[in-house]
Design a protein around this motif. Structure first.
Motif, PDB file in Angstrom:
ATOM      1  N   GLN A   1      -1.914  43.812  16.586  1.00  0.00           N
ATOM      2  CA  GLN A   1      -1.384  43.194  17.795  1.00  0.00           C
ATOM      3  C   GLN A   1      -0.697  41.865  17.476  1.00  0.00           C
ATOM      4  O   GLN A   1       0.366  41.556  17.989  1.00  0.00           O
TER       5      GLN A   1
ATOM      6  N   GLY B   1       2.537  42.557  15.378  1.00  0.00           N
ATOM      7  CA  GLY B   1       3.577  43.101  16.264  1.00  0.00           C
ATOM      8  C   GLY B   1       4.135  42.057  17.207  1.00  0.00           C
ATOM      9  O   GLY B   1       5.339  42.001  17.438  1.00  0.00           O
ATOM     10  N   SER B   2       3.296  41.191  17.737  1.00  0.00           N
ATOM     11  CA  SER B   2       3.758  40.129  18.640  1.00  0.00           C
ATOM     12  C   SER B   2       4.674  39.145  17.927  1.00  0.00           C
ATOM     13  O   SER B   2       5.680  38.706  18.474  1.00  0.00           O
TER      14      SER B   2
ATOM     15  N   ALA C   1       6.449  39.802  15.280  1.00  0.00           N
ATOM     16  CA  ALA C   1       7.671  40.496  14.867  1.00  0.00           C
ATOM     17  C   ALA C   1       8.649  40.609  16.017  1.00  0.00           C
ATOM     18  O   ALA C   1       9.855  40.644  15.815  1.00  0.00           O
ATOM     19  N   TYR C   2       8.139  40.630  17.235  1.00  0.00           N
ATOM     20  CA  TYR C   2       8.997  40.760  18.404  1.00  0.00           C
ATOM     21  C   TYR C   2       9.656  39.452  18.694  1.00  0.00           C
ATOM     22  O   TYR C   2      10.758  39.261  18.942  1.00  0.00           O
TER      23      TYR C   2
END
Length: 104
Positions: free
Chosen positions: A97, A100-101, A103-104
């Protein structure tokens, strides 16, 4: 903090732009900082403020203008290290999580 900063800044100065003439053209590298860096500090029973210092300070020395630190359940020492190191934001998340956060 200061020792890591001194070393990281010296290391950054050692990486320079290079251009070499080769048959048919040129080859080289251009060094520039990322717009943002995502750093991760493990949480849990034994917090690692050294991970914060070594990653956030190095990202700043590299010239990254925006540095995010992710850590699940950050301990007070982790938050203090993030402040001293110069993290812009602390993301209270871990694992996939957090990655991914960032990377966004």
């Amino acid at each position: 903090h200061s020792r890591v900063k001194v070393f990281a800044e010296a290391q950054r100065r050692s990486v320079v732009d290079v251009e070499v003439d080769i048959p048919g053209g040129k080859a080289g590298q251009s060094v520039s900082p990322c717009k943002a860096a995502g750093c991760y500090a493990p949480g849990g029973r034994y917090p690692l403020p050294s991970s914060v210092i070594m990653t956030v300070v190095t990202a700043r020395a590299a010239g990254c203008p925006y540095v995010v630190l992710a850590s699940p359940r950050p301990a007070p020492i982790t938050l203090a290290a993030a402040h001293v190191a110069g993290a812009d934001i602390v993301l209270c998340a871990g694992g996939a999580q957090a990655i991914g956060s960032m990377a966004y």
